[in-house]
Write an enzyme that holds these catalytic residues in place. Structure first.
Site, PDB file in Angstrom:
ATOM      1  N   LYS A  67       0.849  -1.192   0.000  1.00  0.00           N
ATOM      2  CA  LYS A  67       0.000   0.000   0.000  1.00  0.00           C
ATOM      3  C   LYS A  67       0.882   1.238   0.000  1.00  0.00           C
ATOM      4  O   LYS A  67       1.517   1.553   1.007  1.00  0.00           O
ATOM      5  CB  LYS A  67      -0.931   0.050   1.212  1.00  0.00           C
ATOM      6  CG  LYS A  67      -2.018   1.139   1.038  1.00  0.00           C
ATOM      7  CD  LYS A  67      -2.609   1.605   2.336  1.00  0.00           C
ATOM      8  CE  LYS A  67      -1.841   2.712   2.997  1.00  0.00           C
ATOM      9  NZ  LYS A  67      -1.876   4.001   2.251  1.00  0.00           N
TER      10      LYS A  67
ATOM     11  N   GLY B 281       6.909   5.077   8.754  1.00  0.00           N
ATOM     12  CA  GLY B 281       5.961   6.169   8.893  1.00  0.00           C
ATOM     13  C   GLY B 281       5.962   6.735  10.294  1.00  0.00           C
ATOM     14  O   GLY B 281       6.977   6.685  10.997  1.00  0.00           O
ATOM     15  N   SER B 282       4.818   7.239  10.719  1.00  0.00           N
ATOM     16  CA  SER B 282       4.722   7.935  11.999  1.00  0.00           C
ATOM     17  C   SER B 282       4.818   6.969  13.167  1.00  0.00           C
ATOM     18  O   SER B 282       4.454   5.792  13.066  1.00  0.00           O
ATOM     19  CB  SER B 282       3.407   8.703  12.088  1.00  0.00           C
ATOM     20  OG  SER B 282       2.312   7.813  12.258  1.00  0.00           O
TER      21      SER B 282
ATOM     22  N   VAL C   7       1.249   5.461  14.277  1.00  0.00           N
ATOM     23  CA  VAL C   7       0.757   4.337  13.473  1.00  0.00           C
ATOM     24  C   VAL C   7       1.660   3.126  13.659  1.00  0.00           C
ATOM     25  O   VAL C   7       1.185   1.988  13.793  1.00  0.00           O
ATOM     26  CB  VAL C   7       0.671   4.733  11.982  1.00  0.00           C
ATOM     27  CG1 VAL C   7       0.272   3.522  11.132  1.00  0.00           C
ATOM     28  CG2 VAL C   7      -0.334   5.868  11.792  1.00  0.00           C
ATOM     29  N   GLY C   8       2.962   3.351  13.687  1.00  0.00           N
ATOM     30  CA  GLY C   8       3.892   2.239  13.838  1.00  0.00           C
ATOM     31  C   GLY C   8       3.702   1.494  15.142  1.00  0.00           C
ATOM     32  O   GLY C   8       3.748   0.253  15.178  1.00  0.00           O
TER      33      GLY C   8
ATOM     34  N   GLU D 276       9.871   1.290  11.200  1.00  0.00           N
ATOM     35  CA  GLU D 276      10.810   2.409  11.334  1.00  0.00           C
ATOM     36  C   GLU D 276       9.982   3.674  11.415  1.00  0.00           C
ATOM     37  O   GLU D 276       9.185   3.951  10.504  1.00  0.00           O
ATOM     38  CB  GLU D 276      11.778   2.444  10.153  1.00  0.00           C
ATOM     39  CG  GLU D 276      12.850   3.508  10.274  1.00  0.00           C
ATOM     40  CD  GLU D 276      12.464   4.827   9.641  1.00  0.00           C
ATOM     41  OE1 GLU D 276      12.472   5.849  10.363  1.00  0.00           O
ATOM     42  OE2 GLU D 276      12.147   4.850   8.441  1.00  0.00           O
TER      43      GLU D 276
ATOM     44  N   CYS E  75      12.182  11.646   8.572  1.00  0.00           N
ATOM     45  CA  CYS E  75      12.156  11.062   9.914  1.00  0.00           C
ATOM     46  C   CYS E  75      13.461  11.312  10.651  1.00  0.00           C
ATOM     47  O   CYS E  75      13.502  11.255  11.879  1.00  0.00           O
ATOM     48  CB  CYS E  75      11.853   9.571   9.849  1.00  0.00           C
ATOM     49  SG  CYS E  75      12.945   8.640   8.761  1.00  0.00           S
TER      50      CYS E  75
ATOM     51  N   GLU F 162       7.636  15.406  18.265  1.00  0.00           N
ATOM     52  CA  GLU F 162       8.080  15.498  16.865  1.00  0.00           C
ATOM     53  C   GLU F 162       7.138  16.407  16.079  1.00  0.00           C
ATOM     54  O   GLU F 162       5.923  16.237  16.107  1.00  0.00           O
ATOM     55  CB  GLU F 162       8.111  14.122  16.217  1.00  0.00           C
ATOM     56  CG  GLU F 162       8.621  14.160  14.784  1.00  0.00           C
ATOM     57  CD  GLU F 162       8.519  12.825  14.069  1.00  0.00           C
ATOM     58  OE1 GLU F 162       9.335  12.571  13.160  1.00  0.00           O
ATOM     59  OE2 GLU F 162       7.619  12.029  14.413  1.00  0.00           O
TER      60      GLU F 162
END
Length: 510
Positions: A178, A230-231, A234-235, A253, A287, A393
């Protein structure tokens, strides 16, 4: 755009562009101009289910091929990425807004990763381990895990998908991918590349869409490994879900509140250059971008003057213009987040040194009035103060300058005072200070006398603490997409055990 399928663009599943299962579409827009770049069908649960079924069905036959046979498909993509470097670099810049040299570098990084993964097909796999027993051989073999779900971000829309997918495929896994909803055009082109290779049906599948499509991939029992970049929010959600399922793995990551330590022994030219690159490249939307610059008091005033002067004058504008250093933010929602943190800095009463939150109209190029523009924001903060702006962040060009007194131990203590642990840099001409930072900084990616950005593809990319639970790239991703079996083979006539364990079979008659 695509030559295979007309807009709205469809999903690529089981070797074909699918008939839609839902009516919803979404657009890709240029963050510098607001221009619509393409329209895409939004993937549904039914699309994800079909993609996973195709990947699951294709796995056994794909895994039975040799490493080199699997790699052959990737070599075709490697060549196409190189041949289309200029074109695809421009697509990256148009779709995610980073300046053109970064757009081209994104494509270059992709072909580097494909080259690494495909070449790895001819390198040794597994390890021979000495056994305690002379008559035994001990070794380890790897085998693919199965279906790998790949969820990738918008800020590296060509490179990071190949971090995930190239190694996964060469190792014998099948893939359901995705792309980020902000960069579906790049996803479309990558899917077309896979289609043109003739890769077996079901080995590679792409479902465009939003978080619900990613969630469906994560939660499905057919997925053996989830690779996510990603963030942190969500991770961590993904890692929590996958961690509760026996036999399933996630390598995530995530973000960081990254810092640069500038010691009293630093070269100021290197320090200022590295800090500006780290803070403002990609408009702070990496990131690994640095949001905290920790500077020794002996150099602080001069460093501040030079850094602030550069931040006031750094070029913000059309990312397709080679004279631009910073392009736009990715979307309005993210602009609201970044400007919200800039407002919070004022509320938390720090000393604001540069505030280009609202750019002068003369700085915005003609025809780009609908872009998501913001300039550098720099402030001075006490490292001991309990401030949200120095802890959370932002993912934008929002930077704290933090003076410190004392030795390298104090600097590293300040550097580590964050929940995150992705990246960090030290600027010093004293190797002892560099070595102390090396041994004590709580990060997964470290830089010495360099900007705190990037990493060559052969190095693992990931962090510690809140920044990650794995390395979804290069050599380290092999751990996440393969199972390791430890073998012991007896070559002797009888059986002899290690650790002095008796192999005698005793009976009552004895």
């Amino acid at each position: 755009m695509s030559q295979q399928v007309a807009e709205p663009f469809e999903q690529y599943i089981d070797g074909e562009w699918t008939e839609r299962t839902g009516e919803e579409t979404f657009e890709s827009t240029n963050p510098a101009t607001g221009e619509t770049l393409g329209e895409f069908h939004r993937g549904t649960d039914a699309d994800v289910d079909r993609a996973l079924a195709a990947a699951d069905d294709a796995f056994e036959e794909w895994a039975a091929l040799s490493y080199t046979d699997r790699a052959e498909y990737l070599w075709e993509i490697y060549n196409e990425l190189k041949e289309r470097h200029e074109e695809l670099g421009e697509v990256v810049t148009k779709e995610c807004g980073k300046e053109i040299s970064e757009g081209k570098a994104d494509v270059n990084e992709a072909w580097d990763m494909v080259e690494w993964a495909a070449a790895d097909a001819r390198r040794p796999h597994g390890d021979v381990v000495p056994s305690e027993i002379a008559g035994k051989d001990a070794y380890m073999r790897r085998k693919p895990r199965g279906v790998v779900g790949c969820i990738t971000p918008w800020n590296f829309p060509v490179a990071i998908p190949f971090w995930h997918m190239a190694v996964s495929l060469v190792e014998g896994n099948t893939v359901v991918w995705k792309p980020a909803e902000q960069t579906p055009w790049c996803g479309q082109i990558i899917a077309e590349m896979f289609e043109s290779t003739g890769i077996p049906d079901g080995v590679f599948n792409m479902v465009q869409g939003y978080g619900d499509a990613g969630e469906a991939i994560v939660e499905d029992e057919r997925v053996a490994t989830v690779l996510f970049t990603g963030s942190a929010e969500v991770g961590h959600e993904i890692a929590g879900k996958v961690g509760g399922e026996p036999g399933k793995l996630a390598a995530c990551e995530m973000g960081g509140k990254n810092g640069i330590v500038v010691t009293s022994e630093a070269d100021l030219d290197v320090a200022v250059h590295s800090a500006v690159m780290s803070s403002f490249k990609t408009t702070g939307q990496r990131c690994v971008s640095a949001e905290r610059i920790i500077v020794h008091e002996d150099l602080y005033d001069e460093f501040k003057d030079r850094f602030v002067e550069t931040a006031k004058n750094v070029s913000v504008g059309d990312p397709l213009n080679e004279e631009t250093f910073m392009g736009p933010l990715i979307e309005d929602e993210h602009k609201e987040k970044v400007t919200g943190y800039n407002d919070l800095a004022h509320e938390e009463d720090v000393e604001v040194l540069v505030d280009r939150t609202e750019l002068d109209s003369s700085e915005i190029p003609d025809g780009h009035e609908d872009g998501h523009w913001v300039g550098p924001f720099v402030y001075e903060a006490d490292h001991e103060a309990d401030l949200r702006v120095t802890k959370e962040e932002v993912f934008g060009p929002h930077v704290a300058l933090m003076p410190y007194a004392g030795d390298i131990e104090k600097a590293v203590e300040i550097h580590n005072d964050t929940e995150y642990g992705l990246a960090g840099a030290i600027i010093s001409e004293d190797y002892r200070e560099i070595n102390y930072f090396r041994d004590n900084a709580e990060i997964g990616l470290a830089y010495g006398n360099l900007p705190c950005i990037g990493a060559e593809i052969q190095l693992p990319f990931g962090g510690v603490k809140k920044s990650g639970n794995g390395y979804p790239s290069a050599r380290e991703v092999i751990e996440a997409v393969t199972e390791r079996t430890a073998w012991t083979l007896n070559n002797a006539d009888g059986i002899e055990m290690a650790q002095g364990l008796s192999a005698d079979i005793l009976t009552d008659d004895d």
